[in-house]
Design an enzyme around this catalytic site. Sequence first.
Site, PDB file in Angstrom:
ATOM      1  N   CYS A   1       0.815  -1.206   0.000  1.00  0.00           N
ATOM      2  CA  CYS A   1       0.000   0.000   0.000  1.00  0.00           C
ATOM      3  C   CYS A   1       0.852   1.261   0.000  1.00  0.00           C
ATOM      4  O   CYS A   1       0.393   2.318  -0.429  1.00  0.00           O
ATOM      5  CB  CYS A   1      -0.941  -0.008   1.193  1.00  0.00           C
ATOM      6  SG  CYS A   1      -0.101  -0.261   2.769  1.00  0.00           S
TER       7      CYS A   1
ATOM      8  N   GLU B   1      -4.254   3.375  -8.031  1.00  0.00           N
ATOM      9  CA  GLU B   1      -3.332   2.412  -7.437  1.00  0.00           C
ATOM     10  C   GLU B   1      -3.231   1.172  -8.323  1.00  0.00           C
ATOM     11  O   GLU B   1      -4.214   0.475  -8.551  1.00  0.00           O
ATOM     12  CB  GLU B   1      -3.800   2.024  -6.040  1.00  0.00           C
ATOM     13  CG  GLU B   1      -2.804   1.143  -5.304  1.00  0.00           C
ATOM     14  CD  GLU B   1      -3.230   0.840  -3.886  1.00  0.00           C
ATOM     15  OE1 GLU B   1      -2.364   0.848  -2.992  1.00  0.00           O
ATOM     16  OE2 GLU B   1      -4.431   0.597  -3.658  1.00  0.00           O
TER      17      GLU B   1
END
Length: 492
Positions: A284, A385
């Site tokens: 992340c 992302e």
Amino acid sequence: MQHYTMFIDGEHHEPTGGEWFTTDDPYRGAPWAEVAKGNAHDVDAAVQAAERALRTGPWSEFTASQRGALLRNLGDVIADNARQLAETEVRDNGKLFTEMHGQLQYVPQWFYYYGGLADKVEGTVVPMDKKGFFTYTAKEPAGVVAVITPWNSPLLLLAWKLAPALAAGCTVVIKPSEFTSASTIELARLFHEAGLPPGVVNVVTGFGGDVGSALVEHPLVRKISFTGSDATGRRINESAARDFKHVSLELGGKSPNIVFADADLDAAVNGVVSGIFAATGQTCIAGSRLLVQDSIHDEVVRAVVDLAGSARMGDPMDESTQVGPITTPTQHAKVLDYIDIAQSEGAQLALGGKVASGPECGSGWFVEPTIFTGVSNDMRIAQEEVFGPVLAVIPFHDEQEAAALANDSRYGLGAGVWTGDIGRAFRMSERIRSGTVWVNTYRAVSYLAPFGGVKDSGIGRENGIGAIHEYLEDKTVWINTEAPTANPFVMR
């Protein structure tokens, strides 16, 4: 084929529905184990067990010091089994053994730290403005906690949640990712050895629609701690709000790694490559946007391309391997889709961009380390992302523009700043809106340092002293120390 059941009330349980699913070895591209497919009945059994343990079991009678001792025992047991747990994680998620073993050797520190913190949580005596009252506050466990973990670092991220939850006196039901459930079940086999009473920690395996939703919606669950995508986190938050449940959400990121001309460029290049490629980009906090000062743009790009291009891909169990496979075929396809999207938007491919399929890659799901230049910050490759080994390079001119680009994202989890100017280090750290800023380093984490995001990167913080309070509720107690309460209908 390995065989993994669920773990409920201190015992291993077959799925009530009689269904199983397979989990794949990302390097070999084939199933290696079958896992129990749980359902709402299994979730209810686990939550009921956790509720009993919380209210009436031995755990409910333990002092904070006794809880701390058990946490330290669990840390010792994990340390003794770190290699085996790491090998299971590599088989399940394809990340490098060197990384997973390093994580599992570090994981015990969370249980030692929160084991020591368990009996350091204090209430307060409140000085009152009313005569004849003694008023104090106490900290109590929030209740049954639902812990939902991702597939990229299952046990490390579980420890971030499990250790403070247990230190606070809560009981826990874990739902691991369906892609990487094996290591959590292997850990559950160690709970008895550590001395944890039945029902204190339970594991229900299965899919989000069956297990995750039932767990989040269960009326006895009072706290949800989740790490995963922002889309799933948003649904969890909306569901939890209906029953006023507390949430901690550690979600996605599109983290900028910012390199100024006055930085130690060798160190910066190492940090940039490590930040995006060392974990195959499946983290992340991946530094997926490289913001580089225009005066050194070409020099830095050449150095990053050279270093990333030298990475050895292959078997993640081989300690010479530097980049492993993508964990799932779905994620593999997603990464390749983003590479196509970037090219269609006009980004220029400086390295990689293809499936890696040499003999060293076995039958696994590999993508070459990929670098794009000519990226503008409004491109999808710079805003969304990817969760893979794909780096977008964006030039900037000065501090003001660097900060504006860094903050021009719906995410705010982490950021890196590379500079030799200490004043700039402080200025940039203040200007960047993210939960963590690393200066002249990247991806450093510790049980001592709070971690979490702002904006779409989540709610709440993990690690550090404050994390235990995510699992505690304040209670205020008023004691009348003087005369009985007067008749309310007699006015004086």
